[in-house]
Design a protein around this motif. Structure first.
Motif, short mmCIF file in Angstrom:
data_model
loop_
_atom_site.label_atom_id
_atom_site.label_comp_id
_atom_site.label_asym_id
_atom_site.label_seq_id
_atom_site.Cartn_x
_atom_site.Cartn_y
_atom_site.Cartn_z
N TRP A 223 0.82 -1.21 0.00
CA TRP A 223 0.00 0.00 0.00
C TRP A 223 0.86 1.26 0.00
O TRP A 223 0.60 2.21 -0.75
N TYR A 224 1.88 1.28 0.83
CA TYR A 224 2.74 2.46 0.89
C TYR A 224 3.59 2.63 -0.36
O TYR A 224 4.01 3.74 -0.69
N ALA A 225 3.86 1.55 -1.06
CA ALA A 225 4.56 1.66 -2.34
C ALA A 225 3.67 2.28 -3.40
O ALA A 225 4.15 2.92 -4.34
N VAL A 226 2.34 2.10 -3.25
CA VAL A 226 1.38 2.63 -4.22
C VAL A 226 1.03 4.09 -3.94
O VAL A 226 0.86 4.89 -4.87
N LEU A 227 0.93 4.48 -2.66
CA LEU A 227 0.43 5.81 -2.29
C LEU A 227 1.12 6.98 -3.00
O LEU A 227 0.44 7.92 -3.40
N PRO A 228 2.45 6.96 -3.18
CA PRO A 228 3.07 8.12 -3.85
C PRO A 228 2.63 8.29 -5.29
O PRO A 228 2.85 9.36 -5.88
N HIS A 229 2.03 7.28 -5.89
CA HIS A 229 1.70 7.32 -7.31
C HIS A 229 0.22 7.61 -7.58
O HIS A 229 -0.21 7.63 -8.74
N ILE A 230 -0.57 7.83 -6.53
CA ILE A 230 -1.98 8.17 -6.71
C ILE A 230 -2.30 9.35 -5.80
O ILE A 230 -1.60 9.60 -4.81
N SER A 231 -3.37 10.08 -6.11
CA SER A 231 -3.75 11.24 -5.31
C SER A 231 -4.36 10.78 -3.98
O SER A 231 -4.79 9.63 -3.84
#
Length: 287
Positions: A223-231
């Motif tokens: 989840w934290y790997a994904v968060l920087p790439h979505i608003s």
């Protein structure tokens, strides 16, 4: 494409947490306090081993600067403890609905407080998704038990704070391992200070370990790997798909009922999520 696949895996892991917690506690295989401690402990061990294998070093530096270094482990513990206690009475679907409704409220509140303003289409999708939640939670033949619902609401607020503080983590695996490790003493201290019926079986321990190592530890790292790439808006609304996934899992795996209200509400939620994500991607493309 990689971001979308990772996002799907993270959402499946979140839904899996509801199913594992509900099965363990509804069946009486383990008490909620020991489930929480075992979940956090196994998650910490799994993440530390994974981090050491990948990086050849210990995941915790001597100091982590900033308030998030203190708040995130505490928020993780509050989330996990309230989550387990609530599932003594709530169904997998109802618990997930309340949880992620309050995750959404918390994250959107923090976003607005810090100056983020969703666009018109994003607001429309958000309102649709929240409307689906309201439809699902309207009192029917049996409203959720009040104290369990309140505990799950507190769990959702804690997870919202945790997600907000961790959204810019430069090393998600290290940060997640660190937070799990620091949350373990809080769980142990809570077990020591609180008196409640204690029951532990091998089946309950297996479910707690699966929840800690796989659907929690690994799921949160993804989840934290994904968060920087979505608003922030997309992150919050995407999590609203978890109740629908948990409801389906509850029907298939836990023999929970699939109602017309659940089907309609889930469809509205997914449509709202789709609109919000589309609007967010369109806005980014125009910049």
């Amino acid at each position: 494409m990689r971001t979308i696949l990772l996002l799907i895996l993270a959402l499946l892991a979140f839904a899996g947490n509801s199913l594992l917690n509900r099965e363990a506690l509804a069946s009486g295989a383990i008490d909620w306090g020991n489930f929480t401690g075992t979940r956090l402990g196994s998650g910490a061990l799994f993440l530390i081993v994974l981090y050491v294998i990948q990086n050849r070093r210990w995941p915790m530096p001597r100091r982590d600067a900033g308030i998030s270094g203190m708040v995130m482990p505490a928020a993780l513990f509050v989330y996990a403890a309230c989550f387990s206690w609530a599932y003594l009475e709530l169904s997998a679907a109802t618990g997930a609905l309340i949880l992620f409704a309050f995750v959404q409220i918390t994250m959107q509140g923090l976003a607005i407080a810090t100056g983020t303003r969703p666009g018109p289409l994003e607001w429309t999708g958000l309102i649709m998704a929240m409307g689906g939640l309201v439809w699902l939670l309207l009192p029917g033949l049996a409203a959720p038990p009040l104290w369990s619902a309140m505990a799950m609401a507190m769990s959702g607020a804690a997870w919202g704070v945790y997600s907000w503080l961790g959204r810019g983590a430069d090393d998600p695996l290290r940060i997640t391992a660190r937070n799990f490790l620091l949350a373990v003493p809080l769980a142990l201290g809570f077990l020591f200070l609180t008196s409640f019926p204690v029951h532990v079986s091998a089946y309950g321990v297996v479910l707690a370990i699966a929840s800690g190592a796989i659907t929690s530890g690994l799921g949160y790292a993804i989840w934290y790997a994904v968060l920087p790439h979505i608003s922030v808006t997309n992150a919050g609304v995407a999590q609203l798909s978890v109740p629908a996934i948990a409801a389906l899992g509850g029907v298939v795996l836990l023999d929970e009922a699939l109602t017309l209200r659940l089907a309609i509400g889930g469809l509205v939620i997914l449509l709202g999520i789709g609109l919000t994500i589309f609007a967010g991607r369109t806005a980014l493309a125009k910049k």
